[in-house]
Structures are given as C-alpha cells and as structure tokens.
Design a protein around this motif. Structure first.
Motif, PDB file in Angstrom:
ATOM      1  N   LEU A  41       0.830  -1.200   0.000  1.00  0.00           N
ATOM      2  CA  LEU A  41       0.000   0.000   0.000  1.00  0.00           C
ATOM      3  C   LEU A  41       0.868   1.256   0.000  1.00  0.00           C
ATOM      4  O   LEU A  41       1.937   1.291   0.608  1.00  0.00           O
ATOM      5  N   GLY A  42       0.394   2.298  -0.673  1.00  0.00           N
ATOM      6  CA  GLY A  42       1.115   3.566  -0.712  1.00  0.00           C
ATOM      7  C   GLY A  42       1.652   3.876  -2.089  1.00  0.00           C
ATOM      8  O   GLY A  42       1.562   3.069  -3.017  1.00  0.00           O
ATOM      9  N   ASP A  43       2.220   5.072  -2.222  1.00  0.00           N
ATOM     10  CA  ASP A  43       2.721   5.543  -3.507  1.00  0.00           C
ATOM     11  C   ASP A  43       4.214   5.309  -3.703  1.00  0.00           C
ATOM     12  O   ASP A  43       4.768   5.695  -4.723  1.00  0.00           O
ATOM     13  N   ASP A  44       4.877   4.740  -2.708  1.00  0.00           N
ATOM     14  CA  ASP A  44       6.291   4.436  -2.876  1.00  0.00           C
ATOM     15  C   ASP A  44       6.635   3.180  -2.084  1.00  0.00           C
ATOM     16  O   ASP A  44       5.895   2.772  -1.187  1.00  0.00           O
ATOM     17  N   ALA A  53      28.334  -9.654   6.710  1.00  0.00           N
ATOM     18  CA  ALA A  53      29.591  -9.056   6.271  1.00  0.00           C
ATOM     19  C   ALA A  53      30.591 -10.098   5.780  1.00  0.00           C
ATOM     20  O   ALA A  53      31.416  -9.824   4.916  1.00  0.00           O
ATOM     21  N   GLY A  54      30.510 -11.302   6.308  1.00  0.00           N
ATOM     22  CA  GLY A  54      31.474 -12.328   5.930  1.00  0.00           C
ATOM     23  C   GLY A  54      31.166 -13.040   4.630  1.00  0.00           C
ATOM     24  O   GLY A  54      31.947 -13.884   4.183  1.00  0.00           O
ATOM     25  N   VAL A  55      30.045 -12.723   3.994  1.00  0.00           N
ATOM     26  CA  VAL A  55      29.662 -13.372   2.733  1.00  0.00           C
ATOM     27  C   VAL A  55      30.272 -12.587   1.583  1.00  0.00           C
ATOM     28  O   VAL A  55      30.007 -11.395   1.402  1.00  0.00           O
ATOM     29  N   SER A  56      31.111 -13.232   0.779  1.00  0.00           N
ATOM     30  CA  SER A  56      31.779 -12.540  -0.323  1.00  0.00           C
ATOM     31  C   SER A  56      30.950 -12.511  -1.603  1.00  0.00           C
ATOM     32  O   SER A  56      31.109 -11.606  -2.432  1.00  0.00           O
ATOM     33  N   ALA A  57      30.071 -13.486  -1.790  1.00  0.00           N
ATOM     34  CA  ALA A  57      29.242 -13.531  -3.004  1.00  0.00           C
ATOM     35  C   ALA A  57      28.298 -12.342  -3.044  1.00  0.00           C
ATOM     36  O   ALA A  57      27.922 -11.788  -2.014  1.00  0.00           O
ATOM     37  N   ARG A  58      27.916 -11.952  -4.239  1.00  0.00           N
ATOM     38  CA  ARG A  58      27.026 -10.806  -4.422  1.00  0.00           C
ATOM     39  C   ARG A  58      25.737 -11.247  -5.124  1.00  0.00           C
ATOM     40  O   ARG A  58      25.755 -12.160  -5.944  1.00  0.00           O
ATOM     41  N   PRO A  59      24.632 -10.574  -4.816  1.00  0.00           N
ATOM     42  CA  PRO A  59      23.369 -10.933  -5.484  1.00  0.00           C
ATOM     43  C   PRO A  59      23.335 -10.386  -6.903  1.00  0.00           C
ATOM     44  O   PRO A  59      24.092  -9.481  -7.257  1.00  0.00           O
ATOM     45  N   ARG A  60      22.451 -10.947  -7.711  1.00  0.00           N
ATOM     46  CA  ARG A  60      22.139 -10.398  -9.028  1.00  0.00           C
ATOM     47  C   ARG A  60      20.654 -10.066  -9.010  1.00  0.00           C
ATOM     48  O   ARG A  60      19.803 -10.954  -8.976  1.00  0.00           O
ATOM     49  N   LEU A  61      20.363  -8.779  -9.010  1.00  0.00           N
ATOM     50  CA  LEU A  61      18.985  -8.308  -8.891  1.00  0.00           C
ATOM     51  C   LEU A  61      18.701  -7.299 -10.001  1.00  0.00           C
ATOM     52  O   LEU A  61      19.469  -6.350 -10.179  1.00  0.00           O
ATOM     53  N   ALA A  62      17.624  -7.504 -10.724  1.00  0.00           N
ATOM     54  CA  ALA A  62      17.199  -6.559 -11.757  1.00  0.00           C
ATOM     55  C   ALA A  62      15.688  -6.425 -11.686  1.00  0.00           C
ATOM     56  O   ALA A  62      14.959  -7.421 -11.766  1.00  0.00           O
ATOM     57  N   LEU A  63      15.216  -5.211 -11.515  1.00  0.00           N
ATOM     58  CA  LEU A  63      13.783  -4.956 -11.394  1.00  0.00           C
ATOM     59  C   LEU A  63      13.128  -5.022 -12.772  1.00  0.00           C
ATOM     60  O   LEU A  63      13.531  -4.302 -13.696  1.00  0.00           O
ATOM     61  N   ALA A  64      12.148  -5.904 -12.913  1.00  0.00           N
ATOM     62  CA  ALA A  64      11.507  -6.097 -14.214  1.00  0.00           C
ATOM     63  C   ALA A  64      10.316  -5.172 -14.416  1.00  0.00           C
ATOM     64  O   ALA A  64      10.144  -4.582 -15.488  1.00  0.00           O
ATOM     65  N   GLU A  65       9.482  -5.037 -13.394  1.00  0.00           N
ATOM     66  CA  GLU A  65       8.238  -4.291 -13.591  1.00  0.00           C
ATOM     67  C   GLU A  65       7.659  -3.872 -12.253  1.00  0.00           C
ATOM     68  O   GLU A  65       7.779  -4.573 -11.253  1.00  0.00           O
ATOM     69  N   VAL A  66       7.044  -2.693 -12.258  1.00  0.00           N
ATOM     70  CA  VAL A  66       6.313  -2.198 -11.094  1.00  0.00           C
ATOM     71  C   VAL A  66       4.872  -1.953 -11.513  1.00  0.00           C
ATOM     72  O   VAL A  66       4.615  -1.326 -12.551  1.00  0.00           O
ATOM     73  N   VAL A  67       3.938  -2.474 -10.750  1.00  0.00           N
ATOM     74  CA  VAL A  67       2.512  -2.279 -11.023  1.00  0.00           C
ATOM     75  C   VAL A  67       1.980  -1.230 -10.068  1.00  0.00           C
ATOM     76  O   VAL A  67       2.137  -1.357  -8.845  1.00  0.00           O
ATOM     77  N   HIS A  68       1.356  -0.185 -10.601  1.00  0.00           N
ATOM     78  CA  HIS A  68       0.832   0.903  -9.770  1.00  0.00           C
ATOM     79  C   HIS A  68      -0.692   0.810  -9.687  1.00  0.00           C
ATOM     80  O   HIS A  68      -1.375   0.882 -10.710  1.00  0.00           O
ATOM     81  N   ASP A  69      -1.198   0.662  -8.492  1.00  0.00           N
ATOM     82  CA  ASP A  69      -2.653   0.580  -8.256  1.00  0.00           C
ATOM     83  C   ASP A  69      -3.219   1.996  -8.182  1.00  0.00           C
ATOM     84  O   ASP A  69      -3.541   2.498  -7.114  1.00  0.00           O
ATOM     85  N   TYR A  70      -3.353   2.617  -9.337  1.00  0.00           N
ATOM     86  CA  TYR A  70      -3.746   4.029  -9.349  1.00  0.00           C
ATOM     87  C   TYR A  70      -5.223   4.244  -9.050  1.00  0.00           C
ATOM     88  O   TYR A  70      -5.648   5.367  -8.775  1.00  0.00           O
ATOM     89  N   ARG A  71      -6.026   3.172  -9.078  1.00  0.00           N
ATOM     90  CA  ARG A  71      -7.460   3.318  -8.818  1.00  0.00           C
ATOM     91  C   ARG A  71      -7.840   3.000  -7.378  1.00  0.00           C
ATOM     92  O   ARG A  71      -9.007   3.071  -7.015  1.00  0.00           O
ATOM     93  N   GLY A  72      -6.890   2.636  -6.563  1.00  0.00           N
ATOM     94  CA  GLY A  72      -7.198   2.362  -5.162  1.00  0.00           C
ATOM     95  C   GLY A  72      -7.927   1.056  -4.933  1.00  0.00           C
ATOM     96  O   GLY A  72      -8.669   0.906  -3.969  1.00  0.00           O
ATOM     97  N   VAL A  73      -7.698   0.081  -5.821  1.00  0.00           N
ATOM     98  CA  VAL A  73      -8.381  -1.204  -5.680  1.00  0.00           C
ATOM     99  C   VAL A  73      -7.985  -1.898  -4.378  1.00  0.00           C
ATOM    100  O   VAL A  73      -8.820  -2.498  -3.694  1.00  0.00           O
ATOM    101  N   LEU A  74      -6.723  -1.812  -4.012  1.00  0.00           N
ATOM    102  CA  LEU A  74      -6.260  -2.510  -2.808  1.00  0.00           C
ATOM    103  C   LEU A  74      -6.938  -1.976  -1.554  1.00  0.00           C
ATOM    104  O   LEU A  74      -7.273  -2.728  -0.640  1.00  0.00           O
TER     105      LEU A  74
END
Length: 307
Positions: A41-44, A53-74
């Motif tokens: 819920l909300g606009d952001d 800190a001891g983990v050397s591996a790094r994540p791979r994250l890429a944002l594909a899509e954001v859905v905005h509930d502009y009609r207030g359905v939620l």
C-alpha cells in the motif's frame, strides 16, 4: 533477475514500514528466475537487500516491472468496515456466517488470485490429485490471465461473521501452467512450492467428474476481490452446453472477482468453476454458469494431470 547467495535476504516495504514483506531468500526464487511479491500500500516502496559481512558472493537483482494501483483497488479490497465500504455487494455472506458451517475444508481450499502484472482479480481452488502426493494444484478461469507471477492469498476471510480483520500475509507467488483451455474456460497451474505442509491452513479439495447434477450447490469465492464469501443454490443446476447453469441463488450471488471460484456439491466435492453470469444483489435470479469438471476433464491434458 533474482539470484541471492546463501544468507542473502530481501525485504520490500512502504515508506512508513507499516507493511514489510520478507525476508525473501534464495529459496523463494521462482523457476523462471524471478520473484513476484504482493502489492504494498502507498505511492512508494523500498527494496532492501541484506547479507552478512562475511559473505563474499554478491546478489544479481534486476527490477523487471512495477505495477501501480492508481485506482485504489487494494484499499477497497482491504476495507473491513462491513457497513458497506467493502468491495463486494451487501448481500454477500462471509464464510464465518452460519451458512459456512460445515464447509471449513472447502473454505481453506478457496484462494484469492491476483494476476500480475495485469492486476486482474479472480478466485481459484486448490485441488487434490489421484496420486495424493500433496502437489499444490490451483484451478481458476482462463480469462484471469497468465498466473506465472500471480499472488495467491489464502485464508483472506473475516474471523467472525460480519466483523474482524482478514489476514493478508498468507501468500504464495508464482506458478507453472499445466492446462489452459479457453473453450471450457479453465486453467490449471502448479504453485511453485515444495510438496510439504504450509505454515498456514490450506486444503486440497476432492472432486467428482461423474457429471451427475447435484441436488444443490455452494460457491465459495472472492467477489470483487473482497474477503471470502459463500453462496447457496438450494436447487439442482441445469446442464447447458459444457456448463452448470445456476438459475438463481437463494443466498449470496457472484460478482466480478468470483471468476474461477469452486462450485461444490452437497458431499463437499468440487464439480466445476465459475465461468460467467449475470447474478447480482439486485437481481439474484439472473443465471450464472460454471464449467462442468467432466467437460474439462475430457481434455487429454487435464486428465493426464489428475491421473
């Protein structure tokens, strides 16, 4: 893209941190390599990643899509003021009301479906298979759209008839499509989770494809995306082409968002899912149509999944 190293944790929350989702880990990665999360819920929103800190591996994250509930359905869906601010009609009946007595297992088998990224609201049902191996199969309506990134919310229902707050945290996301048939209006998916007990109540409903008209029927559904409701037709439905034809509801009706909802016979067996109809709180006598399981089961793909 969603790849987390061991120990990595992802959180999603609104600005005030009133709704915090997570921690998501590498175990929540979907087979398609992505992760879908329920709306916040909300606009952001904030996406936060944490690792030791001891983990050397790094994540791979890429944002594909954001859905905005502009009609207030939620906001409509989550409104719990039963004086009329809920999203469904005033004649709808909560599953915690007397009409729902004795249907506890079937209530637990009914699920709220939010199809992302389109934002379509539907209902669905958890079904058992003949192997009895605990596979999480959900049957819904074909027009609900692809459910690969859908959010399935379980137990979205009031604890007391007409009052209380419905939980929204019993969710699973992502599914693999097994059957899609636009003619019979069914789709069957396998939820992308291990075959194991879930941390919240779920039930895999039994079913009957004998195609014998029941003496009465019950629909359990999420009309207009609202909390779980129950409707009763105390007469035998008619057969019309590949559908059960509900001539009128004696209690409750169906609405948009009810599509895909399970229809049960008096023996508590699944016999079909809601396809379409014209019933409403104003005119409960308008016909509704539910796909007959026997019609869908005749398709080789469906029979193969169940057997």
């Amino acid at each position: 893209e969603y790849e987390l190293p061991p120990g990595g944790r992802l959180f999603v929350y609104d600005h005030a941190r009133t709704q915090v989702l997570g921690a998501f880990t590498g175990a929540t990665r979907q087979p398609n390599g992505m992760l879908a999360v329920q709306p916040v819920l909300g606009d952001d929103l904030t996406i936060e990643y944490v690792q030791d800190a001891g983990v050397s591996a790094r994540p791979r994250l890429a944002l594909a899509e954001v859905v905005h509930d502009y009609r207030g359905v939620l906001e409509l869906i989550r409104a719990q003021d039963r004086s009329g601010s809920g999203s469904s009609g005033a004649c709808e009946i909560d599953v915690a009301c007397p009409l729902g007595t004795g249907w506890d297992d079937q209530v637990d088998a009914t699920v709220h479906v939010l199809a992302l990224p389109g934002g379509l609201l539907c209902s669905g049902s958890l079904l058992n298979n003949t192997a009895g191996d605990g596979t999480m199969l959900i049957l819904s309506a074909a027009p609900c759209g692809g459910l690969a990134s859908a959010i399935f919310t379980f137990n979205f229902e009031l604890p007391v008839c007409g009052s209380g707050a419905a939980p929204t945290t019993n969710t699973l996301s992502g599914a693999t499509q097994l059957v899609l048939d636009t003619v019979t209006d069914v789709q069957l998916v396998r939820v992308n989770v291990p075959q194991q007990p879930q941390p919240f109540p779920v039930y895999l409903a039994g079913w009957d494809r004998s195609d014998t008209p029941p003496t009465s029927s019950v629909l359990i559904h999420h009309p207009a995306g609202d909390v779980k409701k129950i409707s009763l037709d105390d007469d035998a439905p008619n057969k019309f082409q590949g559908f059960w034809r509900i001539l009128d509801w004696e209690q409750g009706v169906s609405e948009g968002g009810s599509s895909g909802a399970p229809l049960f016979d008096p023996a508590r067996r699944f016999i079909g899912n809601l396809d379409s109809g014209g019933s409403s709180c104003v005119v409960p006598t308008d016909d509704d149509f539910c796909t007959r399981l026997a019609t869908a089961y005749d398709e080789p793909a469906m029979g193969g999944v169940y057997q």
